[in-house]
Scaffold this motif. Structure first.
Motif, PDB file in Angstrom:
ATOM      1  N   ALA A 281       0.833  -1.203   0.000  1.00 23.57           N
ATOM      2  CA  ALA A 281       0.000   0.000   0.000  1.00 23.57           C
ATOM      3  C   ALA A 281       0.869   1.255   0.000  1.00 23.57           C
ATOM      4  CB  ALA A 281      -0.918  -0.007   1.224  1.00 23.57           C
ATOM      5  N   PHE A 286      -0.228   5.047  -0.780  1.00 23.07           N
ATOM      6  CA  PHE A 286      -1.120   5.251   0.360  1.00 23.07           C
ATOM      7  C   PHE A 286      -0.319   5.634   1.602  1.00 23.07           C
ATOM      8  CE2 PHE A 286      -3.869   2.827  -2.404  1.00 23.07           C
ATOM      9  CZ  PHE A 286      -5.108   3.408  -2.197  1.00 23.07           C
ATOM     10  N   PHE A 309      -6.562   5.051   5.301  1.00 24.46           N
ATOM     11  CA  PHE A 309      -5.428   5.494   4.496  1.00 24.46           C
ATOM     12  C   PHE A 309      -5.865   6.521   3.452  1.00 24.46           C
ATOM     13  CE2 PHE A 309      -4.759   1.298   6.107  1.00 24.46           C
ATOM     14  CZ  PHE A 309      -3.431   1.277   6.510  1.00 24.46           C
ATOM     15  N   ASN A 311      -4.570   8.512  -0.260  1.00 25.48           N
ATOM     16  CA  ASN A 311      -3.669   8.508  -1.405  1.00 25.48           C
ATOM     17  C   ASN A 311      -3.980   9.769  -2.208  1.00 25.48           C
ATOM     18  OD1 ASN A 311      -2.221   8.090  -3.801  1.00 25.48           O
ATOM     19  ND2 ASN A 311      -2.500   5.863  -3.702  1.00 25.48           N
ATOM     20  N   VAL A 319      -9.636   5.464   3.081  1.00 30.02           N
ATOM     21  CA  VAL A 319      -9.832   4.106   2.553  1.00 30.02           C
ATOM     22  C   VAL A 319      -9.541   3.095   3.670  1.00 30.02           C
ATOM     23  CG1 VAL A 319      -9.096   2.407   0.840  1.00 30.02           C
ATOM     24  CG2 VAL A 319      -9.167   4.856   0.252  1.00 30.02           C
ATOM     25  N   TYR A 321      -8.507  -0.422   5.523  1.00 31.48           N
ATOM     26  CA  TYR A 321      -7.429  -1.395   5.306  1.00 31.48           C
ATOM     27  C   TYR A 321      -7.852  -2.508   4.364  1.00 31.48           C
ATOM     28  CZ  TYR A 321      -4.223  -5.245   6.614  1.00 31.48           C
ATOM     29  OH  TYR A 321      -3.339  -6.302   6.609  1.00 31.48           O
ATOM     30  N   LEU A 324      -7.721  -1.751   0.493  1.00 28.12           N
ATOM     31  CA  LEU A 324      -6.515  -1.212  -0.129  1.00 28.12           C
ATOM     32  C   LEU A 324      -6.081  -1.992  -1.372  1.00 28.12           C
ATOM     33  CD1 LEU A 324      -4.298  -0.418   2.996  1.00 28.12           C
ATOM     34  CD2 LEU A 324      -5.247   1.252   1.390  1.00 28.12           C
ATOM     35  N   TYR A 327      -6.650  -1.099  -4.996  1.00 30.97           N
ATOM     36  CA  TYR A 327      -6.032   0.122  -5.519  1.00 30.97           C
ATOM     37  C   TYR A 327      -4.518  -0.006  -5.652  1.00 30.97           C
ATOM     38  CZ  TYR A 327     -10.526   2.121  -4.108  1.00 30.97           C
ATOM     39  OH  TYR A 327     -11.858   2.393  -3.961  1.00 30.97           O
TER      40      TYR A 327
END
Length: 334
Positions: A281, A286, A309, A311, A319, A321, A324, A327
């Motif tokens: 990530a 992220f 998170f 980004n 976002v 966990y 993730l 992405y």
């Protein structure tokens, strides 16, 4: 130019994502100019994430010290020249297999610190309050550098079993040092029960020490990781009379985010967020987001049930966990 009265030494291993969050919060709540020395052990599979981190913080002049070499000869020299170290050798038999150059790397980094005082931290700490009255704190430490340390990770009104005050048995030696609206609380660690949080006079979770007396304490000893550094530092400081008094504000300025556990010597409360998944990530852009709204201030330990998170490069925020992976940037992960 560093306008702070202390430098910061941070220990990290396989957790660039969490270290990024630590540094980001440190520069926000302590100072953008505070000098930071990073002691890291990056496996080859994690080197890339640390290179990204170095680039992200290139404007802060971080100093990195990498360790990872075996040093069994140094271990035996320390034991032969100081028989007291046999206690630690038999207490931590893992030294026979895994004693490396962590100790010498850390102590060499301390020697490079120009500031008179140093804060020790791990890569899972998040700063969420400003450290007020830094000059006042340093002046109080200067009263007895060998005996007083400032604990930035605690506060007196923690919920049991980590509480400082006992309404039924007030601690006679817990004196308040008033500083206008901001109170400094000083206490004698030896007056607390040995299993009390406030009896543990050596920590690596945001405690500020005199650099010279920290080196005097640690140089004769043997330790191989931050975990054994903390354990050996605790008992050596008790045996040899260092850092007997703690000093704290009425409110702590940081908290440990116990998202995972990368050491096996002690089973501290923690969640199980995978460091390899977090590295993917991190490489994908992220960044961990933790704020004071995520935890209860009066609870000493924070074990997150979920992590969020951001980004910014692709406009994603908050976002969870578990989402993730969809992405992850496959090109960056190659």
């Amino acid at each position: 130019m560093n306008k702070n009265n202390f430098a910061v030494v941070v220990f990290t291993h396989k957790r660039a994502m969490q270290l990024h969050a630590t540094l980001e919060s440190l520069f926000e709540f302590i100072s953008p100019s505070v000098k930071v020395h990073v002691i890291y052990h990056a496996l080859p599979s994690h080197e890339r994430s640390y290179e990204i981190l170095k680039n992200d913080f290139r404007d802060h002049d971080l100093k990195f010290y990498k360790w990872g070499k075996r040093c069994l000869f140094d271990l035996f020299v320390k034991v032969i020249t100081r028989p007291l170290n046999l206690i630690w050798l038999f207490r931590f038999p893992v030294y026979f297999k895994k004693y490396g150059d962590f100790k010498v790397t850390f102590e060499n980094a301390l020697k490079e610190v120009k500031e008179q005082f140093v804060m020790l931290s791990t890569d899972d700490q998040i700063f969420f309050r400003h450290l007020l009255d830094q000059e006042k704190i340093i002046n109080l430490l200067l009263q007895d550098e060998a005996q007083i340390a400032f604990w930035s990770h605690v506060q007196p009104d923690f919920l049991p079993p980590y509480h400082f005050y006992d309404r039924n048995k007030p601690h006679a030696n817990s004196g308040l040092i008033n500083n206008d609206a901001n109170k400094k609380i000083k206490w004698n660690t030896s007056k607390f029960k040995r299993n009390s949080l406030f009896a543990y006079r050596f920590h690596v979770d945001g405690t500020i020490y005199s650099k010279s007396y920290l080196l005097k304490l640690l140089k004769p000893t043997i330790y191989h990781l931050p975990t054994t550094l903390e354990a050996v530092g605790l008992w050596e400081s008790r045996l040899r009379g260092y850092f007997k008094f703690g000093l704290m504000n009425e409110k702590r300025i940081l908290i440990g985010v116990q998202a995972n556990n990368i050491q096996t010597l002690s089973d501290t409360p923690h969640a199980s967020f995978d460091v390899e998944y977090l590295q993917k990530a991190y490489i994908s852009g992220f960044r961990l987001s933790v704020t004071s709204k995520d935890f209860i201030d009066k609870e000493y330990i924070y074990v997150p049930k979920d992590l969020r998170f951001n980004n910014k490069s692709i406009g994603l925020f908050n976002v969870p966990y578990i989402e993730l992976a969809k992405y992850f940037d496959d090109k960056k992960l190659l």
